[in-house]
Write a protein that holds these residues in place. Structure first.
Motif, PDB file in Angstrom:
ATOM      1  N   VAL A   1       1.251  -1.071  -0.027  1.00 54.55           N
ATOM      2  CA  VAL A   1      -0.186  -0.057   0.166  1.00 54.55           C
ATOM      3  C   VAL A   1       0.797   1.413   0.179  1.00 54.55           C
ATOM      4  O   VAL A   1       1.446   1.606   0.719  1.00 54.55           O
ATOM      5  N   PRO A   2       0.489   2.300  -1.214  1.00 50.60           N
ATOM      6  CA  PRO A   2       1.414   3.019  -1.055  1.00 50.60           C
ATOM      7  C   PRO A   2       0.916   4.115   0.362  1.00 50.60           C
ATOM      8  O   PRO A   2       0.318   4.649   0.969  1.00 50.60           O
ATOM      9  N   SER A   3       2.161   5.056   0.584  1.00 53.03           N
ATOM     10  CA  SER A   3       2.034   5.054   2.150  1.00 53.03           C
ATOM     11  C   SER A   3       1.575   7.148   1.807  1.00 53.03           C
ATOM     12  O   SER A   3       2.540   7.674   0.754  1.00 53.03           O
ATOM     13  N   VAL A   4       0.290   7.690   2.479  1.00 54.19           N
ATOM     14  CA  VAL A   4       0.518   9.112   2.216  1.00 54.19           C
ATOM     15  C   VAL A   4       1.515   9.460   2.882  1.00 54.19           C
ATOM     16  O   VAL A   4       1.444   9.337   4.094  1.00 54.19           O
ATOM     17  N   PRO A   5       2.382  10.947   2.360  1.00 52.60           N
ATOM     18  CA  PRO A   5       3.257  11.367   2.860  1.00 52.60           C
ATOM     19  C   PRO A   5       2.928  11.561   4.196  1.00 52.60           C
ATOM     20  O   PRO A   5       1.758  12.262   4.937  1.00 52.60           O
ATOM     21  N   GLY A   6       3.811  11.946   5.889  1.00 53.37           N
ATOM     22  CA  GLY A   6       4.165  12.157   7.173  1.00 53.37           C
ATOM     23  C   GLY A   6       3.474  13.718   6.746  1.00 53.37           C
ATOM     24  O   GLY A   6       3.956  14.748   5.908  1.00 53.37           O
ATOM     25  N   ASP A   7       2.908  14.336   7.704  1.00 52.48           N
ATOM     26  CA  ASP A   7       2.428  15.620   7.909  1.00 52.48           C
ATOM     27  C   ASP A   7       2.794  16.561   8.879  1.00 52.48           C
ATOM     28  O   ASP A   7       1.196  16.870   9.409  1.00 52.48           O
ATOM     29  N   TYR A   8       3.879  16.558   9.107  1.00 57.08           N
ATOM     30  CA  TYR A   8       3.989  17.036  10.871  1.00 57.08           C
ATOM     31  C   TYR A   8       3.697  18.887  11.162  1.00 57.08           C
ATOM     32  O   TYR A   8       2.330  19.817  11.554  1.00 57.08           O
ATOM     33  N   PRO A   9       3.638  19.285   9.349  1.00 57.55           N
ATOM     34  CA  PRO A   9       2.885  20.561   9.717  1.00 57.55           C
ATOM     35  C   PRO A   9       1.723  21.040   9.714  1.00 57.55           C
ATOM     36  O   PRO A   9       1.225  22.584  10.279  1.00 57.55           O
ATOM     37  N   ALA A  10       1.694  20.164   9.599  1.00 51.10           N
ATOM     38  CA  ALA A  10      -0.688  20.338   9.809  1.00 51.10           C
ATOM     39  C   ALA A  10      -0.702  20.798  10.542  1.00 51.10           C
ATOM     40  O   ALA A  10      -1.593  21.565  10.620  1.00 51.10           O
ATOM     41  N   PHE A  11      -0.080  20.547  11.805  1.00 44.45           N
ATOM     42  CA  PHE A  11      -0.517  20.660  12.917  1.00 44.45           C
ATOM     43  C   PHE A  11      -0.822  22.538  13.361  1.00 44.45           C
ATOM     44  O   PHE A  11      -1.371  23.207  14.065  1.00 44.45           O
ATOM     45  N   TYR A  12       0.300  23.333  12.984  1.00 46.04           N
ATOM     46  CA  TYR A  12       0.776  24.466  13.457  1.00 46.04           C
ATOM     47  C   TYR A  12       0.386  25.318  12.551  1.00 46.04           C
ATOM     48  O   TYR A  12      -0.869  26.327  12.376  1.00 46.04           O
TER      49      TYR A  12
END
Length: 359
Positions: free
Chosen positions: A306-317
């Protein structure tokens, strides 16, 4: 929820960051700096070495020796971020809110769910944002699993297995491994805060909690190997492991459903990238996992990657900014953090008494 009123539209909101240890320097400061609409204004640290590090990484930053200095000039700031030791979270968040400043607190928000709810109620009375930094909701594997569940690709989920395991046979020392209850140390409140938050975000409220907890390393004073079993109100069973003593690591996720299972190994790449000095938006495919790290879905007889969705820590701020500017809900609420603390407290009681605890 109030919006800082002293800034003109388009002017970045100014952030005071309390603490510049690993949490402040590796996570909060770079993510704040990478968020268009936020600017890292002041770092609170009394350490000359950490001041030098912060100045090298953020040349325009100002400094304060103590958090009290921020309350004295609250009109110059728009947000306080607490990346300080766990025992300081409640008193510093209370002081910031009392000064009229919105607050982001690193996990765990408090030592007890009751404290967390009291803090949430105080923020509500003040009309101010109070959010908790649960960055693991934006891990690549978590976002990928969330998408699979939303599409029903696993069918009816029966069991969710999740692990944060490490091999660190020698304790590092410091407050995180202190046996003093006031420090809120140990893996239950450290890694367990992430594991429980993810389980509740995916499968809803907990009904029953059982836990086993141990101190295995010579010289360690806080739990370093803990297991939690959560029965959710909807019937899903979450089995959660956190350990510093695991010589052979298990899968990060193993999720079993009526149509198949999803299994993935290894950790989201964002923490390692931040620790290496890489930053979001600097030309890299932020949060992307190589194909070799993708998980698999299906059965033993018929599984596919299953292709991994890119992680997105910037989404928190980005979510924090939307909450302050536009009144959007916080990316993680204090009441959600309190619900996770209910489970952590029940786990602590269960491990001590050897019984299942009902919530």
């Amino acid at each position: 929820m109030s919006t800082p009123g002293t800034r003109t539209p388009g002017t970045p909101l100014r952030v005071g960051l309390v603490g510049y240890g690993p949490a402040g320097s590796f996570f909060h400061a770079p993510l704040i700096a990478a968020t268009e609409g936020l600017v890292l204004d002041t770092v609170v640290t009394g350490s000359p070495e950490r001041r030098a590090q912060a100045l090298a990484e953020h040349p325009d930053v100002r400094f304060a020796a103590a958090a009290d200095e921020l309350w004295a000039r609250a009109s110059e700031l728009d947000l306080i971020v607490l990346a300080s030791p766990n025992r300081t979270h409640v008193p510093l968040a209370t002081a910031a809110l009392d000064a009229g400043l919105p607050v982001v607190v690193d996990k765990p928000l408090a030592s007890t769910a009751a404290e967390a709810r009291e803090l949430a109620a105080f923020a509500e009375r003040r009309g101010l944002l109070l959010s908790v930094f649960q960055n693991r909701r934006w891990d690549s594997d978590f976002l990928t699993l969330q998408g699979l569940l939303d599409k029903g690709e696993l069918g009816e989920v029966q069991r969710f297995e999740s692990r944060f395991e490490r091999w660190r046979p020698q304790p590092k020392g410091g407050w995180r491994e202190s046996g003093d209850p006031a420090e809120i140390g140990g893996l239950l409140y450290d890694l367990g805060s992430h594991l429980v938050d993810q389980a509740l975000a995916l499968f809803g409220p907990a009904a029953l909690v059982y836990a086993e907890s141990d101190v295995q390393r010579p010289g360690a004073a806080a739990d370093d190997d803990t297991f939690i079993a959560v029965t959710h109100a909807n019937g899903v069973h979450s089995h959660l492991w956190m350990s510093a003593t695991t010589a052979r690591l298990g899968p990060r996720f193993r999720v079993l459903g009526s149509l198949g299972g999803y299994v993935t190994y290894g950790l989201d790449p964002q923490e390692a990238a931040l620790r290496e000095g890489l930053r979001p938006g600097e030309g890299t495919a932020w949060g992307a996992e190589p194909e070799s790290s993708w998980g698999t879905i299906g059965t033993d007889d018929n599984a596919r990657r299953v292709p991994s969705v890119p992680g997105d820590y910037p989404a928190f701020y980005a979510g924090v900014l939307a909450s302050l500017r536009d009144g959007a809900p916080p990316p993680v609420s204090a009441l959600e953090a309190a619900a996770a603390l209910d489970v952590l407290e029940a786990a602590k009681l269960s491990a001590a008494q050897g019984r299942t605890v009902a919530l």
